[in-house]
Structures are given as structure tokens and as C-alpha cells.
Design a protein around this motif. Structure first.
Motif, PDB file in Angstrom:
ATOM      1  N   GLN A 122       0.814  -1.208   0.000  1.00 25.20           N
ATOM      2  CA  GLN A 122       0.000   0.000   0.000  1.00 25.20           C
ATOM      3  C   GLN A 122       0.852   1.264   0.000  1.00 25.20           C
ATOM      4  N   PRO A 126       0.498   4.276  -7.253  1.00 21.50           N
ATOM      5  CA  PRO A 126      -0.194   3.740  -8.432  1.00 21.50           C
ATOM      6  C   PRO A 126       0.775   3.592  -9.598  1.00 21.50           C
ATOM      7  N   LYS A 130       2.917  -4.671  -8.862  1.00 22.35           N
ATOM      8  CA  LYS A 130       2.656  -5.348  -7.596  1.00 22.35           C
ATOM      9  C   LYS A 130       1.879  -6.637  -7.871  1.00 22.35           C
ATOM     10  N   ARG A 150      -4.867   0.089  -3.991  1.00 26.28           N
ATOM     11  CA  ARG A 150      -3.763   0.021  -4.945  1.00 26.28           C
ATOM     12  C   ARG A 150      -4.085  -0.911  -6.112  1.00 26.28           C
TER      13      ARG A 150
END
Length: 423
Positions: A122, A126, A130, A150
Motif C-alpha cells: 500500500q 499507483p 505489484k 492500490r
């Protein structure tokens, strides 16, 4: 963070090595075989790594979380120990990102390892790659603990993460190659234009949103649409705080209703605050504030079964707030807008705030609407203009006026440049 495309890129692997050493070794070999570096962060609590040496051992993770690992192991519950390691993982993930040391992150784990890694991710912005592999990523389970606000790719492991076999190997390889591809092609998300405007909507105000978007584009702005279903509002507030937008047209701040009453679309206590803190122009309405969301009809708690409802679909029922709740919403909304550092204008749709809330609809309640509107007007600072229109929220004149009010304050506001930070 700056990224030199000529440097050797690295993938952060977050895992509990006391139970996932074999799986991490497999992933490490794949990543390094693809020509990337591998940085391993250990969040294990009870045991030691087997056959793999982490770059950040669990002892350092624990210290970053606030205490020695020996003390973490003495915690009275597993959850209390996880909280410490989770915070340590956050600290190191942020440090590695800010130092430009990592270019992607991946994890594998269950209820503890996966959640710890997701919390750490987190802190990544952006656009940053991930990936989480977990057996809990199945359809009937909530995804909030893994995704949050996210853009995390969550992959179902199919089987428990308990060794390398023909099934798990296929899943791990797919996830490993996915993160490698992302890392190779990763470019930080960069906002270069000053004309992005955040706009909120739900399906019940689709017509208004389209008309508002047309008006903004005609005036040279680019609308970025957020679905105000809880997570949408949280993502928008986060991005406003990062400086992505020059203004906001908050057509549907309905997440305030769900937060107050306890509905599915709760975006938390910070909704309708970031724009005010940033001092950017915001034109605000009350779209969809006349309901809160619950599940299918058969799942509605007894305390709400006597209220007016709108059947949205088999999975969602929209329930009308009480008059007292509408008054409290007016107070809450006014308090947030009164604290804004930038220009605010409010436009009220007197003909109804949702499809079900218009005359003849199943949640039509003009007295409830008035409770919200009158409280809001009474509590707002005099400096905040309020426009009342005898229109439904989806009527073209209403959408056009909301755009006009935004354009008026945007024209008078100082220009906001693109953010300094990049994803």
C-alpha cells in the motif's frame, strides 16, 4: 523516484521465510534467470529461513516495526505479532522504493503472509508493479485485505502454498514471469497535464456523469471517473492528495451515507476532505446520498427491513436512510466543506438524488430529502454558494449547471501544476 532504464532492475519479494523458503527460492531463481535482481524481505515470525538468505532478515523487519524479534515472538497472539512485522515490512518497502532500489514487488502467502505483504504494498504508488499469490484469492472471499486502494494483481494459488509441485509450479511461474514483464516495461506514472478533474458517480447517475463529462471536455478539462462504491472514493481521495487533479466534481458523495449508517459503500472517515486540504476547486452535489447499499434482499438485517428499498440487482439492495440520518448527513457534509481551503459550490437536485428517489420511485421521500438539504444549507458557511434546482440529478439542466458552477470557480482559482512525485 527516478528510474534509469539502463540500470539492472530489481524485484522485491516479501514472504515469511520460516514457512515459504522453498517457494521463495523457486521464485528467486526464476527472477534472476530473467536477468533481474531479487531483493528478499523476510516477515517470518516463528522460525528461520531454510536454504535462502534474505537481504532483509526477519530480525531487521521486526526492529523496523518497533521491537526485537525475540519480543515479537512473545506476543500473546499471532495477530499482535503480525502487526509488528507488517509495520516493519511497510517501513522497508517504502525505503527501498524511495531509494530507487526496487522496480516491482511480489509476494506469496496466506492469511498472514499475504496480508502483511499487501499492507506493505500500500505504500507503493499507483502504476508500480505489484503481484500477490495467495490461496485466499477465491471468489467468495473479500479482496479488500489484498488490494486496498492500490493496483495490485492478485493471483489465486489454486493449492496451498506448501511446496513446489506440478500445480504450484505452474502458478508461481506464471506470476514470476508476470512481475518480470511488468518490471522490464515499468515507467513511473507521471501526471503532466493540469486539466484532470476527478468526477464521482454510481450506475444510478450514469446519465448525469456522461453529460458532465461532455461539458468538462468541451471546456478543455479531462474527467477522470471514480465509482463511488467505497473503494472508488478512497482511491480518489488518495490521488487528490498526491496532486493529480486541478479540481473535483463530486456528483455522488454517497459514501458519506454508507459511512454514517454502515453500508457496503463506506469509504472511511476521510471522504470529502482531500480536495479541501489541497485547496482545489470542488463543485459538490448530493447524488445517491438518499440510499445506502446492502446485499440481496434476503440478507438485509432486521433493523432495516421496514425501510423503503430499491431493488438494484440480486446482489445489492439500496435502502433509504431515516430522516434523522439525513439530518446528520447534512451536518457531516457541511463540516467537511466548511474546512475547505479552496473554493466550493454546492448544487442540490430538488427533484431527486437517485433513480429510486424520484417521484414514483420506491425510495421517494421528499421530507427526507428536505431534511438533508435544509440542514446542509443551515450549517454551511455563508461564503459557500448553494444552488437549488427543481431537477432530478439525471436531468440535463442539472448536469449542465453543476459543470457551470465548477467552471466558474476553476476559472478564478490559481493554476495547479502537475505533482512533484511520480509513481
Amino acid at each position: 523516484m527516478t528510474t534509469d532504464t539502463t540500470e539492472k532492475r530489481a524485484v522485491l519479494v516479501i514472504a515469511t521465510l520460516d514457512t515459504k523458503s522453498a517457494e521463495v527460492m523457486h521464485l528467486k531463481a526464476l527472477i534472476e534467470g530473467e536477468g533481474l535482481e531479487c531483493v528478499i524481505l523476510d516477515t517470518g515470525i516463528l522460525g528461520e529461513p531454510q536454504g535462502v538468505t534474505p537481504d532483509i532478515p526477519a530480525s531487521e523487519t521486526a526492529l523496523a516495526g518497533g521491537m526485537p524479534l525475540a519480543e515479537v515472538r512473545k506476543k500473546p497472539s499471532r495477530g499482535a505479532a503480525v502487526e509488528v512485522m507488517l509495520e516493519g515490512a511497510r517501513v522497508f518497502t517504502r525505503r527501498l522504493f524511495e531509494a530507487g532500489r526496487i522496480h516491482g514487488a511480489i509476494s506469496m502467502g496466506g492469511a498472514e503472509g499475504g496480508v502483511m505483504a499487501a499492507a506493505a504494498m500500500q505504500v507503493l504508488p499507483p502504476g508500480f508493479p505489484k503481484v500477490i499469490i495467495t490461496p485466499l484469492a477465491s471468489g467468495h472471499r473479500p479482496f479488500e485485505p489484498f488490494i486496498g486502494i492500490r493496483d495490485i494483481l492478485v493471483m489465486h494459488s489454486l493449492v496451498d502454498i506448501a511446496g513446489i509441485n506440478d500445480i504450484s509450479r505452474a502458478v508461481f511461474d506464471n506470476a514470476g514471469h508476470a512481475i518480470c514483464g511488468m518490471v522490464r516495461h515499468y515507467r513511473p506514472l507521471e501526471i503532466t497535464r493540469r486539466n484532470l478533474v476527478a468526477v464521482t458517480t454510481l450506475g444510478t447517475t450514469e446519465w448525469a456523469m456522461r453529460r458532465i463529462s461532455q461539458g468538462l471536455r468541451a471546456a478543455g478539462f479531462e474527467p477522470i471517473i471514480f465509482h463511488s462504491s467505497g473503494v472508488g472514493g478512497r482511491v480518489m481521495e488518495d490521488m487528490i492528495g498526491r496532486g493529480f487533479f486541478c479540481g473535483v466534481v463530486d456528483l455522488c458523495p454517497n459514501e458519506l451515507t454508507d459511512h454514517l449508517v454502515g453500508g457496503f459503500h463506506d469509504a472511511g472517515p476521510g471522504r470529502l476532505e482531500a480536495a479541501g486540504r489541497m485547496g482545489i476547486p470542488q463543485a459538490v452535489s448530493t447524488g445517491c446520498m438518499d440510499f445506502f447499499a446492502q446485499g440481496g434482499k434476503e440478507t438485509i438485517p432486521e433493523k432495516w427491513r421496514g425501510r423503503k428499498m430499491y431493488y438494484h440487482n440480486p446482489a445489492f439492495t439500496l435502502i433509504r436512510p431515516s430522516h434523522e440520518e439525513m439530518r446528520r448527513l447534512g451536518e457531516l457534509m457541511a463540516d467537511k466543506l466548511n474546512r475547505a481551503r479552496g473554493p466550493v459550490r454546492v448544487v442540490l437536485p430538488l427533484g431527486g438524488m437517485s433513480i429510486g428517489g424520484k417521484k414514483g420511485g420506491s425510495t421517494y421521500d421528499p421530507e427526507g430529502d428536505r431534511a438533508l438539504f435544509e440542514t446542509l444549507k443551515a450549517k454551511l458557511n455563508r461564503e459557500i454558494p448553494v444552488v437549488e434546482l427543481a431537477c432530478h440529478v439525471n436531468d440535463e439542466p442539472f448536469a449542465d449547471r453543476l459543470v457551470a458552477e465548477f467552471l466558474a470557480i476553476a476559472a478564478a482559482a490559481p493554476p495547479t501544476g502537475p505533482p512533484d512525485g511520480k509513481g
